[in-house]
Design a protein around this motif. Structure first.
Motif, PDB file in Angstrom:
ATOM      1  N   LEU A 113      21.540   5.468  73.424  1.00  0.00           N
ATOM      2  CA  LEU A 113      20.136   5.694  73.484  1.00  0.00           C
ATOM      3  C   LEU A 113      19.416   6.006  74.730  1.00  0.00           C
ATOM      4  O   LEU A 113      18.649   6.800  74.920  1.00  0.00           O
ATOM      5  N   LEU A 114      20.193   5.584  75.812  1.00  0.00           N
ATOM      6  CA  LEU A 114      19.547   5.995  77.297  1.00  0.00           C
ATOM      7  C   LEU A 114      20.397   7.168  77.897  1.00  0.00           C
ATOM      8  O   LEU A 114      20.038   7.363  78.964  1.00  0.00           O
ATOM      9  N   GLN A 115      21.323   7.786  77.220  1.00  0.00           N
ATOM     10  CA  GLN A 115      22.103   9.064  77.738  1.00  0.00           C
ATOM     11  C   GLN A 115      20.998   9.950  78.351  1.00  0.00           C
ATOM     12  O   GLN A 115      20.151  10.371  77.660  1.00  0.00           O
ATOM     13  N   ARG A 116      21.421  10.666  79.299  1.00  0.00           N
ATOM     14  CA  ARG A 116      20.917  11.688  79.862  1.00  0.00           C
ATOM     15  C   ARG A 116      20.887  13.075  79.246  1.00  0.00           C
ATOM     16  O   ARG A 116      21.887  13.111  78.872  1.00  0.00           O
ATOM     17  N   VAL A 117      19.867  13.744  79.562  1.00  0.00           N
ATOM     18  CA  VAL A 117      20.018  15.222  78.922  1.00  0.00           C
ATOM     19  C   VAL A 117      21.095  16.085  79.408  1.00  0.00           C
ATOM     20  O   VAL A 117      21.703  15.888  80.374  1.00  0.00           O
ATOM     21  N   ARG A 118      21.220  16.998  78.418  1.00  0.00           N
ATOM     22  CA  ARG A 118      22.397  17.879  78.809  1.00  0.00           C
ATOM     23  C   ARG A 118      22.190  19.035  79.138  1.00  0.00           C
ATOM     24  O   ARG A 118      22.954  20.027  79.502  1.00  0.00           O
ATOM     25  N   CYS A 119      20.753  19.354  79.708  1.00  0.00           N
ATOM     26  CA  CYS A 119      20.159  20.491  80.348  1.00  0.00           C
ATOM     27  C   CYS A 119      21.129  20.772  81.613  1.00  0.00           C
ATOM     28  O   CYS A 119      21.251  20.116  82.258  1.00  0.00           O
ATOM     29  N   PRO A 120      21.368  21.999  81.778  1.00  0.00           N
ATOM     30  CA  PRO A 120      22.569  22.410  82.776  1.00  0.00           C
ATOM     31  C   PRO A 120      21.773  22.330  84.017  1.00  0.00           C
ATOM     32  O   PRO A 120      22.432  22.142  85.151  1.00  0.00           O
ATOM     33  N   TYR A 121      20.594  22.458  84.194  1.00  0.00           N
ATOM     34  CA  TYR A 121      19.648  22.561  85.494  1.00  0.00           C
ATOM     35  C   TYR A 121      19.628  21.275  85.785  1.00  0.00           C
ATOM     36  O   TYR A 121      19.561  20.814  87.045  1.00  0.00           O
ATOM     37  N   TYR A 122      19.235  20.206  84.994  1.00  0.00           N
ATOM     38  CA  TYR A 122      19.514  18.809  85.282  1.00  0.00           C
ATOM     39  C   TYR A 122      20.665  18.196  85.888  1.00  0.00           C
ATOM     40  O   TYR A 122      20.853  17.617  86.725  1.00  0.00           O
ATOM     41  N   ARG A 123      21.822  18.895  85.056  1.00  0.00           N
ATOM     42  CA  ARG A 123      23.261  18.350  85.699  1.00  0.00           C
ATOM     43  C   ARG A 123      23.769  19.141  86.927  1.00  0.00           C
ATOM     44  O   ARG A 123      24.749  18.797  87.411  1.00  0.00           O
ATOM     45  N   ASP A 124      22.996  19.957  87.416  1.00  0.00           N
ATOM     46  CA  ASP A 124      23.517  20.820  88.620  1.00  0.00           C
ATOM     47  C   ASP A 124      22.604  20.415  89.818  1.00  0.00           C
ATOM     48  O   ASP A 124      21.281  20.566  89.925  1.00  0.00           O
ATOM     49  N   ALA A 125      23.199  19.569  90.506  1.00  0.00           N
ATOM     50  CA  ALA A 125      22.329  18.842  91.695  1.00  0.00           C
ATOM     51  C   ALA A 125      21.935  19.998  92.704  1.00  0.00           C
ATOM     52  O   ALA A 125      20.906  19.575  93.298  1.00  0.00           O
ATOM     53  N   GLN A 126      22.143  20.990  92.642  1.00  0.00           N
ATOM     54  CA  GLN A 126      21.653  22.122  93.413  1.00  0.00           C
ATOM     55  C   GLN A 126      20.518  22.968  92.830  1.00  0.00           C
ATOM     56  O   GLN A 126      19.803  23.637  93.652  1.00  0.00           O
ATOM     57  N   SER A 127      20.273  22.655  91.626  1.00  0.00           N
ATOM     58  CA  SER A 127      19.080  23.327  90.773  1.00  0.00           C
ATOM     59  C   SER A 127      17.938  22.489  91.094  1.00  0.00           C
ATOM     60  O   SER A 127      17.916  21.125  91.074  1.00  0.00           O
ATOM     61  N   SER A 128      16.621  23.025  90.960  1.00  0.00           N
ATOM     62  CA  SER A 128      15.519  22.390  90.742  1.00  0.00           C
ATOM     63  C   SER A 128      15.301  21.828  89.386  1.00  0.00           C
ATOM     64  O   SER A 128      15.825  22.373  88.483  1.00  0.00           O
ATOM     65  N   CYS A 129      14.736  20.477  89.318  1.00  0.00           N
ATOM     66  CA  CYS A 129      14.502  19.824  87.934  1.00  0.00           C
ATOM     67  C   CYS A 129      13.652  18.877  88.261  1.00  0.00           C
ATOM     68  O   CYS A 129      13.629  17.815  88.710  1.00  0.00           O
ATOM     69  N   ASN A 130      12.529  18.918  87.315  1.00  0.00           N
ATOM     70  CA  ASN A 130      11.193  17.996  87.360  1.00  0.00           C
ATOM     71  C   ASN A 130      11.962  16.666  86.838  1.00  0.00           C
ATOM     72  O   ASN A 130      11.145  15.527  87.017  1.00  0.00           O
ATOM     73  N   LYS A 131      12.916  16.646  85.907  1.00  0.00           N
ATOM     74  CA  LYS A 131      13.331  15.241  85.440  1.00  0.00           C
ATOM     75  C   LYS A 131      13.971  14.776  86.428  1.00  0.00           C
ATOM     76  O   LYS A 131      14.187  13.333  86.435  1.00  0.00           O
ATOM     77  N   ARG A 132      14.834  15.225  87.182  1.00  0.00           N
ATOM     78  CA  ARG A 132      16.064  14.789  88.112  1.00  0.00           C
ATOM     79  C   ARG A 132      15.088  14.538  89.594  1.00  0.00           C
ATOM     80  O   ARG A 132      15.208  13.672  90.057  1.00  0.00           O
ATOM     81  N   ASP A 133      14.273  15.457  89.958  1.00  0.00           N
ATOM     82  CA  ASP A 133      13.474  15.563  91.288  1.00  0.00           C
ATOM     83  C   ASP A 133      12.274  16.044  90.959  1.00  0.00           C
ATOM     84  O   ASP A 133      11.873  17.218  91.034  1.00  0.00           O
ATOM     85  N   PRO A 134      11.225  15.200  90.590  1.00  0.00           N
ATOM     86  CA  PRO A 134       9.707  15.502  90.352  1.00  0.00           C
ATOM     87  C   PRO A 134       9.122  16.416  91.194  1.00  0.00           C
ATOM     88  O   PRO A 134       8.961  16.200  92.280  1.00  0.00           O
ATOM     89  N   GLY A 135       8.453  17.191  90.307  1.00  0.00           N
ATOM     90  CA  GLY A 135       7.626  18.220  91.242  1.00  0.00           C
ATOM     91  C   GLY A 135       8.532  19.390  91.592  1.00  0.00           C
ATOM     92  O   GLY A 135       7.773  20.284  92.323  1.00  0.00           O
ATOM     93  N   PRO A 162      19.664  14.396  73.521  1.00  0.00           N
ATOM     94  CA  PRO A 162      20.814  14.753  73.071  1.00  0.00           C
ATOM     95  C   PRO A 162      21.526  13.644  72.070  1.00  0.00           C
ATOM     96  O   PRO A 162      22.634  13.932  71.299  1.00  0.00           O
ATOM     97  N   SER A 163      21.016  12.432  71.883  1.00  0.00           N
ATOM     98  CA  SER A 163      21.644  11.490  70.730  1.00  0.00           C
ATOM     99  C   SER A 163      21.431  11.825  69.299  1.00  0.00           C
ATOM    100  O   SER A 163      20.452  12.312  68.966  1.00  0.00           O
ATOM    101  N   ASP A 164      22.480  11.884  68.605  1.00  0.00           N
ATOM    102  CA  ASP A 164      22.672  11.997  67.280  1.00  0.00           C
ATOM    103  C   ASP A 164      21.955  10.643  66.518  1.00  0.00           C
ATOM    104  O   ASP A 164      21.365  10.623  65.731  1.00  0.00           O
ATOM    105  N   VAL A 165      22.618   9.396  66.856  1.00  0.00           N
ATOM    106  CA  VAL A 165      22.492   8.127  66.265  1.00  0.00           C
ATOM    107  C   VAL A 165      20.979   7.968  66.394  1.00  0.00           C
ATOM    108  O   VAL A 165      20.273   7.395  65.469  1.00  0.00           O
ATOM    109  N   ALA A 166      20.384   8.267  67.416  1.00  0.00           N
ATOM    110  CA  ALA A 166      18.954   8.073  67.845  1.00  0.00           C
ATOM    111  C   ALA A 166      17.994   8.567  66.676  1.00  0.00           C
ATOM    112  O   ALA A 166      17.024   8.238  66.480  1.00  0.00           O
ATOM    113  N   VAL A 167      18.627   9.668  66.299  1.00  0.00           N
ATOM    114  CA  VAL A 167      17.677  10.592  65.197  1.00  0.00           C
ATOM    115  C   VAL A 167      17.824   9.683  63.887  1.00  0.00           C
ATOM    116  O   VAL A 167      16.525   9.527  63.342  1.00  0.00           O
ATOM    117  N   ALA A 168      18.954   9.274  63.644  1.00  0.00           N
ATOM    118  CA  ALA A 168      18.880   8.500  62.423  1.00  0.00           C
ATOM    119  C   ALA A 168      18.038   7.266  62.359  1.00  0.00           C
ATOM    120  O   ALA A 168      17.328   6.731  61.580  1.00  0.00           O
TER     121      ALA A 168
END
Length: 333
Positions: A113-135, A162-168
């Motif tokens: 339930l708490l797994q983090r998103v699979r957005c490639p920008y979130y998972r690339d520490a060099q990219s900007s991302c409001n979820k990882r680094d607000p603003g 990203p969760s499947d079981v959370a949808v159910a």
């Protein structure tokens, strides 16, 4: 190399106290997502508190005939439970379609339930991302967004949950039980996942150090006739482009009871209440299913790259409901 300290908790209260007293601490359960993010330099805890020895693995019935799942029950254990397979087949299907067997043996239900998103920008520490680094911005708004959300999005984030079981679980009105620094709490499932709004870094209403202890699913007779339908780029353990968890009861050709939630298209597990409200009492046929699906997706905000998801989600809803009615005879898997 970043030094990380490690300790094992033997009871829930000790684990909560250890993490809540240190803002640089995090819980460690199955680790199937967290370890990846540590390696990618996305997460930066200085201390991990291993909770795998806590007695939170039971799978059983509640007093009202519902289902209670310990937060540390493994996905594979829950999917194999006769209770789940008989009364909540959509949960079993969502778990089995959600990951490889190796991951299902390791991943915990609470961690899923708490797994983090699979957005490639979130998972690339060099990219900007409001979820990882607000603003810092959301590059997906103008960049690569084929797998991103079309429902529940904001000008600050369009990452898909990203969760499947959370949808159910969303379709079944589950509740999440927690233990935190201020005691026990129970969260309605729909309230447990926050829309991104202008604070996408805040995904849940949990305090730091608040630990999921169990997931409870109320008795839901209609869930015995349910499925989880997942559409993806490949058949082998890929994240959903669109998915539907649905439970349906039809009496004399009319929809008597219905539960529907969508995955792969929203920033949180998306309870499709417009579909439910429209269809209960309506004829159970393709035309009404399609009309209901169009209403649910009416507020979609796609990008140029993921606009196909709107029609894909509509068709997936119709296919899922037709499968439950028995008109198509096709397997939901």
């Amino acid at each position: 190399m970043r030094p990380i300290s490690y300790s094992r908790a033997t009871d829930a209260a000790t684990a909560v106290a250890a993490v809540s007293s240190d803002p640089t601490s995090e819980f460690l359960a199955g680790g199937t997502t967290e370890i990846d993010l540590l390696r990618q330099n996305v997460l930066h805890p200085r201390r991990l508190v291993d909770i795998n020895r806590l007695p939170l693995t039971d799978i059983g019935t509640t007093r009202d005939g519902g289902l209670r799942i310990g937060a540390l029950a493994r996905m594979s254990e829950v999917a194999a439970s006769p209770l789940v397979r008989e009364r909540f087949p959509m949960i079993r299907q969502a778990l089995e379609l959600g990951a490889s067997a190796q991951l299902r043996h390791m991943a915990s239900m609470g961690g899923n339930l708490l797994q983090r998103v699979r957005c490639p920008y979130y998972r690339d520490a060099q990219s900007s991302c409001n979820k990882r680094d607000p603003g810092t911005g959301c590059p997906a708004l103008e960049g690569f967004s084929r797998g991103h959300a079309v429902l529940g999005v904001s000008d600050h984030c369009i990452a898909t949950h990203p969760s499947d079981v959370a949808v159910a679980l969303a379709a079944l009105d589950a509740r999440v039980h927690t233990l935190g620094p201020h005691g026990e709490r129970t969260h309605a499932f729909d309230d447990f996942f926050l829309l991104p709004g202008d604070s996408p870094h805040r995904e849940h209403p949990l305090e730091h150090g608040e630990l999921i202890t169990a997931i409870e699913v109320p008795a839901t007779p209609v869930a015995r006739h349910s499925l989880y339908l997942k559409v993806r780029d490949r058949a082998s353990y890929e994240f959903a482009l669109a998915s539907v968890a649905a439970a349906l009861s039809v009496v004399d050709g009319t929809v008597a009871d219905l539960r529907v939630a969508l995955g792969g298209v929203a920033t949180k597990p998306w309870r499709a209440r417009r579909i439910e409200d429209f269809l209960i009492g309506a004829p159970a046929n393709r035309d009404t299913f399609a009309q209901a699906a169009r209403g649910e997706l009416a507020d979609a905000r796609p990008t140029l790259m993921n606009a196909f998801k709107v029609e894909l989600a509509r068709r997936t809803v119709v296919r899922a409901l037709e499968t439950l009615v028995g008109d198509t005879g096709r397997s939901p898997a």
